[in-house]
Design an enzyme around this catalytic site. Structure first.
Site, PDB file in Angstrom:
ATOM      1  N   ARG A  28      12.013  -5.527   5.506  1.00 58.46           N
ATOM      2  CA  ARG A  28      11.789  -4.122   5.147  1.00 58.46           C
ATOM      3  C   ARG A  28      12.704  -3.225   5.992  1.00 58.46           C
ATOM      4  O   ARG A  28      12.949  -3.483   7.151  1.00 58.46           O
ATOM      5  CB  ARG A  28      10.333  -3.742   5.418  1.00 58.46           C
ATOM      6  N   ARG A  68      11.391  -1.301  11.594  1.00 58.32           N
ATOM      7  CA  ARG A  68      10.258  -0.988  12.464  1.00 58.32           C
ATOM      8  C   ARG A  68      10.106  -2.081  13.523  1.00 58.32           C
ATOM      9  O   ARG A  68      10.263  -3.263  13.223  1.00 58.32           O
ATOM     10  CB  ARG A  68       8.971  -0.914  11.626  1.00 58.32           C
ATOM     11  N   ARG A 110      -0.093  -9.062  13.380  1.00 54.33           N
ATOM     12  CA  ARG A 110      -0.723  -8.052  12.504  1.00 54.33           C
ATOM     13  C   ARG A 110      -1.568  -8.724  11.429  1.00 54.33           C
ATOM     14  O   ARG A 110      -2.623  -8.209  11.042  1.00 54.33           O
ATOM     15  CB  ARG A 110       0.359  -7.184  11.847  1.00 54.33           C
ATOM     16  N   LYS A 168       0.839  -1.209   0.000  1.00 56.69           N
ATOM     17  CA  LYS A 168       0.000   0.000   0.000  1.00 56.69           C
ATOM     18  C   LYS A 168       0.874   1.259   0.000  1.00 56.69           C
ATOM     19  O   LYS A 168       0.637   2.196  -0.760  1.00 56.69           O
ATOM     20  CB  LYS A 168      -0.926   0.019   1.232  1.00 56.69           C
ATOM     21  N   ARG A 198      -9.610   0.872   8.542  1.00 58.65           N
ATOM     22  CA  ARG A 198      -9.173  -0.482   8.885  1.00 58.65           C
ATOM     23  C   ARG A 198     -10.250  -1.246   9.623  1.00 58.65           C
ATOM     24  O   ARG A 198     -10.051  -2.410   9.979  1.00 58.65           O
ATOM     25  CB  ARG A 198      -7.966  -0.379   9.798  1.00 58.65           C
TER      26      ARG A 198
END
Ligand code: AP5
Length: 210
Positions: A124, A157, A168, A15, A90
């Site tokens: 990431r 992160r 998640r 996204k 969400r």
């Protein structure tokens, strides 16, 4: 052309990556609740202090906090601005709140398998200053550990560690997946396979929006 676009999809589906490219190409504003919340946490604001615990565990930040945050952001936009919503809504409650403020022209759902999502998120790396996103294998920075755009040190992160990523994904299934049916019933849903080359996926995204 669609001017109010919601990006749907699980954590790591792209996204942010696709939203950033689309925003640049169309001159649209990208509103990412994740980026806003991380900035609030870094700055130690009252919102950041409340949100941190939820974010670190991979849970959703309470609806009222997010809805108020986004109401203010949307109200501050100039009329006619094209908007890309990344990470919002969400929950159905958030989607209802958004729908009471603006008309969503397109809900673009990026579909990616769980195994690939875990691979993407655990590798990431993110820029704390300009929010640029990299991947150790698929999209490495030119100089290891350094942001190509602003030269800051990249970081991982806290919620990109494997255990939190798995939580998640559960949270996504329970709370956010129902939005696929929600927007499908409104006739605004389009689903794109989010696997493969970033540029090829972007071609599909562009075709769907224009
Ligand atoms: P948020 O920051 O929104 O996280 P997310 O939705 O989990 O999404 P991500 O940023 O992890 O992934 P993405 O889909 O943007 O993928 P990306 O492009 O980076 O939210 C974080 C937290 O904040 C939440 O857990 C929650 O606590 C809170 N929060 C935020 N919004 C909220 C809300 N509305 N309500 C309540 N709480 C909220 O790509 C991922 C990686 O893959 C990158 O490394 C990228 O380089 C790579 N990649 C991208 N595309 C490809 C491709 N095609 N091929 C290979 N690699 C790719």
């Amino acid at each position: 052309m669609k001017t109010n676009i919601v990006l749907l999809g699980p954590p790591g589906s792209g996204k942010g990556t696709q939203g950033e490219k689309l925003g640049q190409e169309l001159g649209f504003v990208r509103l990412s609740t994740g980026d806003m919340l991380r900035e609030a946490v870094r700055n130690g604001t009252p919102l950041g202090l409340k949100a941190k615990e939820y974010m670190d565990s991979g849970a959703l930040v309470p609806n009222d906090l997010i809805i108020n945050l986004m109401k203010e952001k949307i109200a501050s936009l100039e009329e006619g601005t094209g908007v890309i919503f990344d990470g919002f809504p969400r929950t159905v409650e958030q989607a209802d709140a958004l729908g009471s403020q603006i008309d969503v022209d397109l809900a673009l759902n990026l579909d990616v398998d769980d195994q690939e999502l875990v691979n993407r998120l655990t590798k990431r790396r993110t820029c704390p200053k300009c929010n640029a996103v990299y991947h150790l294998a698929y999209k490495p920075p030119v100089k290891e550990g350094i942001c190509d755009k602003c030269g800051s040190d990249l970081y991982q992160r806290d919620d990109d560690r494997e255990e939190t990523v798995l939580n998640r994904l559960r949270v996504y299934r329970d709370n956010t997946m129902p939005l696929i049916e929600y927007y499908s019933k409104k006739g605004t849903l389009k689903t794109i396979r989010g696997l493969g080359n970033i540029e090829e996926i972007f071609d599909e995204v562009r075709k769907t929006v224009l």
